[in-house]
Write an enzyme that holds these catalytic residues in place. Structure first.
Site, mmCIF file in Angstrom:
data_model
loop_
_atom_site.group_PDB
_atom_site.id
_atom_site.type_symbol
_atom_site.label_atom_id
_atom_site.label_comp_id
_atom_site.label_asym_id
_atom_site.label_seq_id
_atom_site.Cartn_x
_atom_site.Cartn_y
_atom_site.Cartn_z
ATOM 1 N N CYS A 116 0.811 -1.228 0.000
ATOM 2 C CA CYS A 116 0.000 0.000 0.000
ATOM 3 C C CYS A 116 0.842 1.274 0.000
ATOM 4 O O CYS A 116 0.304 2.364 -0.223
ATOM 5 C CB CYS A 116 -0.958 -0.004 1.184
ATOM 6 N N HIS A 240 -2.727 6.973 2.942
ATOM 7 C CA HIS A 240 -3.230 5.671 2.496
ATOM 8 C C HIS A 240 -4.589 5.428 3.153
ATOM 9 O O HIS A 240 -4.774 5.667 4.343
ATOM 10 C CB HIS A 240 -2.250 4.560 2.872
ATOM 11 N N ASN A 270 -10.151 -0.030 0.810
ATOM 12 C CA ASN A 270 -8.690 0.037 0.752
ATOM 13 C C ASN A 270 -8.243 -0.482 -0.609
ATOM 14 O O ASN A 270 -8.359 -1.674 -0.893
ATOM 15 C CB ASN A 270 -8.119 -0.827 1.889
HETATM 16 O O1 UT7 Z 1 -3.288 -1.540 4.064
HETATM 17 C C1 UT7 Z 1 -3.258 -2.192 5.291
HETATM 18 C C2 UT7 Z 1 -4.372 -3.188 5.347
HETATM 19 N N1 UT7 Z 1 -4.811 -3.624 6.605
HETATM 20 C C3 UT7 Z 1 -5.403 -2.853 7.539
HETATM 21 O O2 UT7 Z 1 -5.516 -1.660 7.447
HETATM 22 C C4 UT7 Z 1 -6.001 -3.562 8.723
HETATM 23 C C5 UT7 Z 1 -5.817 -2.830 10.031
HETATM 24 N N2 UT7 Z 1 -6.729 -3.326 11.006
HETATM 25 C C6 UT7 Z 1 -8.043 -2.953 11.040
HETATM 26 O O3 UT7 Z 1 -8.467 -2.128 10.238
HETATM 27 C C7 UT7 Z 1 -8.907 -3.511 12.115
HETATM 28 O O4 UT7 Z 1 -8.132 -4.274 13.012
HETATM 29 C C8 UT7 Z 1 -10.084 -4.390 11.572
HETATM 30 C C9 UT7 Z 1 -11.078 -3.525 10.825
HETATM 31 C C10 UT7 Z 1 -9.552 -5.484 10.638
HETATM 32 C C11 UT7 Z 1 -10.805 -5.051 12.736
HETATM 33 O O5 UT7 Z 1 -11.285 -4.032 13.616
HETATM 34 P P1 UT7 Z 1 -10.963 -4.098 15.181
HETATM 35 O O6 UT7 Z 1 -11.573 -2.913 15.770
HETATM 36 O O7 UT7 Z 1 -9.489 -4.310 15.336
HETATM 37 O O8 UT7 Z 1 -11.789 -5.397 15.587
HETATM 38 P P2 UT7 Z 1 -11.316 -6.630 16.440
HETATM 39 O O9 UT7 Z 1 -10.563 -7.589 15.585
HETATM 40 O O10 UT7 Z 1 -10.676 -6.135 17.690
HETATM 41 O O11 UT7 Z 1 -12.716 -7.272 16.787
HETATM 42 C C12 UT7 Z 1 -13.690 -6.593 17.642
HETATM 43 C C13 UT7 Z 1 -14.972 -7.392 17.667
HETATM 44 C C14 UT7 Z 1 -14.748 -8.873 17.893
HETATM 45 O O12 UT7 Z 1 -15.874 -9.365 18.605
HETATM 46 P P3 UT7 Z 1 -15.814 -9.605 20.195
HETATM 47 O O13 UT7 Z 1 -14.697 -10.559 20.403
HETATM 48 O O14 UT7 Z 1 -15.544 -8.245 20.781
HETATM 49 O O15 UT7 Z 1 -17.165 -10.145 20.502
HETATM 50 C C15 UT7 Z 1 -14.737 -9.463 16.519
HETATM 51 O O16 UT7 Z 1 -15.114 -10.827 16.500
HETATM 52 O O17 UT7 Z 1 -15.597 -7.300 16.374
HETATM 53 C C16 UT7 Z 1 -15.788 -8.612 15.827
HETATM 54 N N3 UT7 Z 1 -15.545 -8.510 14.385
HETATM 55 C C17 UT7 Z 1 -16.533 -8.263 13.503
HETATM 56 N N4 UT7 Z 1 -17.862 -8.089 13.631
HETATM 57 C C18 UT7 Z 1 -18.584 -7.843 12.509
HETATM 58 C C19 UT7 Z 1 -14.384 -8.594 13.734
HETATM 59 N N5 UT7 Z 1 -14.567 -8.405 12.414
HETATM 60 C C20 UT7 Z 1 -15.904 -8.202 12.252
HETATM 61 C C21 UT7 Z 1 -16.689 -7.952 11.116
HETATM 62 N N6 UT7 Z 1 -18.025 -7.769 11.288
HETATM 63 N N7 UT7 Z 1 -16.180 -7.862 9.861
#
Ligand code: UT7
Length: 329
Positions: A116, A240, A270
């Protein structure tokens, strides 16, 4: 090490163009493909839709042609084509070769893969080539991430989309637009985000998030230091487009308010190498950038890579070679 350009022969952006495939996938569409929902995606990422379909070379040619038309440069005078992409259409050859043929260019053509951060890497590389004597370079950033995204995986499938953005860079009298730059890579963190050849993206989301905020702020700071400017001098950040919370947290660290950033990720997702030029074109098309203002380009991505550049927007700087109409043969 300071990255302050010393060349007397600089460059300026004289045209830009973009391409997005017609097919749109909304968050609501994703609800039937994986366990997610529109409200969660918008709140946690800022994304509402992304574009899918097309090829890397096809989108690149469309954006590249638009940039050439916009600049008024005769395509026959382009002497290098650089395509930043992490999703080339084939392993061999570089997709830049296919784009060169599609645009009818006679020039050197190569791909840059810095995930990216790729388009900012390519832009810095292009400035270096101009300092060494090149005159007109087409710098494109394109990705077709739908080909390496598992749309049943809610960890990655909500984030990525396809797109392309291009600029024409021309040699200018004097120092040109780029005041400072930084290129970084932290190979030790590469396992946080990768795709094997023939595989799909695998990601430790929280780890990427944590590192991204620090990497973006550190890289931007290095570029500003090398340019001899401070955050208050920056009129517009072109970051980005990964996640609105990453952009917001890294700008917080830099002391720059979010309303001084160009944001397109709500409608594009993205798009990796395309995201910075798409956000730049959007700001230019909305007349958000005035002559003389300072822009900060900042990217981060798999690798983990980071890249930043401070540019003084100067479309009217005198060109090194005056434009002349192509001679009739
Ligand atoms: O160019 C670089 C590319 N990559 C990135 O930019 C990724 C960087 N990371 C992120 O953007 C974030 O970490 C994500 C968007 C991927 C995830 O968001 P988060 O706020 O870090 O969520 P998390 O993994 O901490 O999960 C929080 C909660 C969890 O549930 P519980 O355990 O709190 O009940 C997950 O199971 O959200 C749940 N969850 C979802 N729920 C609905 C995780 N993904 C999803 C989803 N839809 N897609």
């Amino acid at each position: 090490m300071p990255r302050t350009p010393t060349a007397a022969r600089g460059a300026i952006i004289t045209g830009w163009g973009t391409a997005l495939p017609d097919k749109v996938v909304t968050n609501v569409d994703l609800e039937s493909m994986m366990d997610t929902n529109d409200a969660w995606i918008r709140e946690r990422t800022g994304i509402t839709q992304r574009h899918v379909g097309g090829t890397t070379a096809g989108l690149s040619a469309e954006a590249g042609r638009a940039a050439l038309d916009h600049s008024g440069v005769d395509p026959a005078t382009i002497d290098t084509l650089i395509l930043a992409t992490t999703t080339p259409d084939r392993t061999v050859p570089a997709s830049a070769s296919t784009v060169q043929e599609a645009l009818g260019l006679s020039c050197g053509a190569f791909d840059v893969n810095a995930a990216c951060s790729g388009w900012v890497y390519a832009l810095v590389t292009a400035h270096g080539l101009i300092a060494m004597g090149a005159e007109k370079i087409l710098v494109i950033g394109t990705d077709t991430l739908d080909r390496i995204t598992d749309y049943t995986d809610r960890n990655t499938g909500i984030l990525f989309g396809n797109g392309s953005g291009a600029v024409v860079l021309e040699a200018a009298e004097g120092a040109g637009q780029m005041l400072g730059w930084d290129l970084d890579s932290v190979g030790a963190a590469e396992s946080a985000l990768f795709a094997e050849v023939g595989g799909v993206l695998e990601m430790e989301g929280r780890e990427v998030f944590r590192r991204a905020v620090r990497l973006m702020a550190d890289s931007a700071t290095k570029a500003m230091e090398s340019a001899g400017v401070v955050a208050d001098d920056i009129s517009l950040v072109v970051p980005h487009q990964a996640n609105i919370r990453i952009i917001s947290a890294s700008l917080d660290r830099l002391g720059i308010p979010l309303d001084r950033a160009s944001i397109v990720l709500d409608s594009t997702g993205n798009t990796s190498s395309a995201s910075v030029p798409l956000a730049l074109a959007d700001a230019l098309d909305k007349n958000r950038i005035a002559d003389g203002e300072l822009l900060l380009f900042v990217g981060f991505g798999a690798g983990m890579s980071a890249a930043s550049a401070v540019v003084r927007w100067s479309p009217d700087a005198p060109l090194f070679t005056a434009r002349s109409a192509p001679e009739a043969s």
